[in-house]
Design a protein around this motif. Structure first.
Motif, PDB file in Angstrom:
ATOM      1  N   THR A   1      11.005  22.876  -9.193  1.00 11.44           N
ATOM      2  CA  THR A   1      10.299  24.123  -8.914  1.00 11.44           C
ATOM      3  C   THR A   1       8.799  23.875  -8.987  1.00 11.44           C
ATOM      4  OG1 THR A   1      12.102  25.395  -9.885  1.00 11.44           O
ATOM      5  CG2 THR A   1      10.010  26.522  -9.615  1.00 11.44           C
ATOM      6  N   PHE A   2       8.103  24.230  -7.923  1.00  7.51           N
ATOM      7  CA  PHE A   2       6.654  24.112  -7.878  1.00  7.51           C
ATOM      8  C   PHE A   2       6.076  25.502  -8.131  1.00  7.51           C
ATOM      9  CE2 PHE A   2       8.246  20.845  -4.923  1.00  7.51           C
ATOM     10  CZ  PHE A   2       7.747  19.725  -5.540  1.00  7.51           C
ATOM     11  N   GLU A   3       5.331  25.645  -9.225  1.00 11.47           N
ATOM     12  CA  GLU A   3       4.756  26.937  -9.577  1.00 11.47           C
ATOM     13  C   GLU A   3       3.275  27.028  -9.240  1.00 11.47           C
ATOM     14  OE1 GLU A   3       5.807  27.795 -13.601  1.00 11.47           O
ATOM     15  OE2 GLU A   3       7.952  27.788 -13.153  1.00 11.47           O
ATOM     16  N   GLN A   4       2.662  25.913  -8.872  1.00 10.69           N
ATOM     17  CA  GLN A   4       1.260  25.906  -8.449  1.00 10.69           C
ATOM     18  C   GLN A   4       1.209  26.228  -6.957  1.00 10.69           C
ATOM     19  OE1 GLN A   4      -1.529  25.418 -10.222  1.00 10.69           O
ATOM     20  NE2 GLN A   4      -0.489  25.083 -12.156  1.00 10.69           N
ATOM     21  N   VAL A   5       1.422  27.499  -6.602  1.00  7.50           N
ATOM     22  CA  VAL A   5       1.398  27.945  -5.213  1.00  7.50           C
ATOM     23  C   VAL A   5       0.023  28.554  -4.950  1.00  7.50           C
ATOM     24  CG1 VAL A   5       2.488  29.423  -3.500  1.00  7.50           C
ATOM     25  CG2 VAL A   5       3.881  28.367  -5.290  1.00  7.50           C
ATOM     26  N   LEU A   6      -0.730  27.929  -4.052  1.00 11.26           N
ATOM     27  CA  LEU A   6      -2.098  28.355  -3.796  1.00 11.26           C
ATOM     28  C   LEU A   6      -2.178  29.506  -2.808  1.00 11.26           C
ATOM     29  CD1 LEU A   6      -3.706  24.824  -3.591  1.00 11.26           C
ATOM     30  CD2 LEU A   6      -3.510  26.311  -5.568  1.00 11.26           C
TER      31      LEU A   6
ATOM     32  N   LYS B   1      -1.329  35.762   1.625  1.00 10.89           N
ATOM     33  CA  LYS B   1      -1.671  36.062   0.239  1.00 10.89           C
ATOM     34  C   LYS B   1      -2.311  34.807  -0.357  1.00 10.89           C
ATOM     35  CE  LYS B   1       2.068  39.289  -0.643  1.00 10.89           C
ATOM     36  NZ  LYS B   1       2.017  40.339  -0.014  1.00 10.89           N
ATOM     37  N   ILE B   2      -3.551  34.931  -0.795  1.00  7.93           N
ATOM     38  CA  ILE B   2      -4.293  33.805  -1.351  1.00  7.93           C
ATOM     39  C   ILE B   2      -4.454  34.026  -2.841  1.00  7.93           C
ATOM     40  CG2 ILE B   2      -6.465  32.547  -1.317  1.00  7.93           C
ATOM     41  CD1 ILE B   2      -6.732  33.369   1.616  1.00  7.93           C
ATOM     42  N   GLY B   3      -4.165  33.007  -3.632  1.00  9.83           N
ATOM     43  CA  GLY B   3      -4.254  33.106  -5.078  1.00  9.83           C
ATOM     44  C   GLY B   3      -5.645  32.799  -5.595  1.00  9.83           C
ATOM     45  N   THR B   4      -5.874  33.188  -6.841  1.00  7.58           N
ATOM     46  CA  THR B   4      -7.151  32.899  -7.495  1.00  7.58           C
ATOM     47  C   THR B   4      -6.903  32.293  -8.864  1.00  7.58           C
ATOM     48  OG1 THR B   4      -7.197  35.151  -8.325  1.00  7.58           O
ATOM     49  CG2 THR B   4      -8.452  34.719  -6.336  1.00  7.58           C
ATOM     50  N   PRO B   5      -6.594  31.067  -9.069  1.00  8.99           N
ATOM     51  CA  PRO B   5      -6.388  30.021  -8.071  1.00  8.99           C
ATOM     52  C   PRO B   5      -4.963  29.946  -7.541  1.00  8.99           C
ATOM     53  CG  PRO B   5      -6.303  29.045 -10.233  1.00  8.99           C
ATOM     54  CD  PRO B   5      -6.606  30.513 -10.430  1.00  8.99           C
ATOM     55  N   THR B   6      -3.978  30.581  -8.227  1.00  4.42           N
ATOM     56  CA  THR B   6      -2.600  30.551  -7.740  1.00  4.42           C
ATOM     57  C   THR B   6      -2.108  31.973  -7.511  1.00  4.42           C
ATOM     58  OG1 THR B   6      -1.684  30.554  -9.972  1.00  4.42           O
ATOM     59  CG2 THR B   6      -2.066  28.402  -8.962  1.00  4.42           C
ATOM     60  N   VAL B   7      -1.057  32.101  -6.699  1.00  3.43           N
ATOM     61  CA  VAL B   7      -0.448  33.394  -6.419  1.00  3.43           C
ATOM     62  C   VAL B   7       0.495  33.726  -7.569  1.00  3.43           C
ATOM     63  CG1 VAL B   7       0.979  34.701  -4.815  1.00  3.43           C
ATOM     64  CG2 VAL B   7      -0.617  32.986  -3.942  1.00  3.43           C
TER      65      VAL B   7
END
Length: 103
Positions: free
Chosen positions: A34-39, A48-54
């Motif tokens: 599972t990758f939780e660092q979704v940008l 949807k853009i995260g700050t830094p991640t969603v």
């Protein structure tokens, strides 16, 4: 639908069904990852853009194989010193099949 994830200090654009080669992960073949660092995530509703991640976004995948990339040859040469060195390097990787992108 696609997502941009970060793993191994690199960023990858992934969609469901993609096979990606990421920096080596300490997992066996067939294991869930599972990758939780979704940008960022692109959906039908928009980007949807995260700050830094969603928040709450995850990318799930399955480890397909472990392997090594092709050999990279490095040559060092110093003129007038009679110094010649030739080294090779094969970077290990983990191949991951992307199964699901959740928001």
């Amino acid at each position: 639908m696609y997502a941009i994830i970060e793993t191994g200090s690199k960023q990858y654009k992934v969609a469901v069904g993609d096979k990606i080669k990421v920096e080596k992960l300490a997992l066996e073949e067939g294991a869930e990852v599972t990758f939780e660092q979704v940008l960022s995530v692109m959906t039908d509703d928009g980007l949807k853009i995260g700050t830094p991640t969603v928040d709450g976004a995850k990318v799930k995948g399955e480890v397909v194989s472990q392997g090594k990339h092709k050999k990279v040859t490095v040559v060092h040469y110093k003129p007038k010193k009679n110094i010649h060195t030739k080294n090779g390097h094969r970077q290990p990787y983990t191949e991951v099949l992307v199964k699901d992108i959740t928001l």
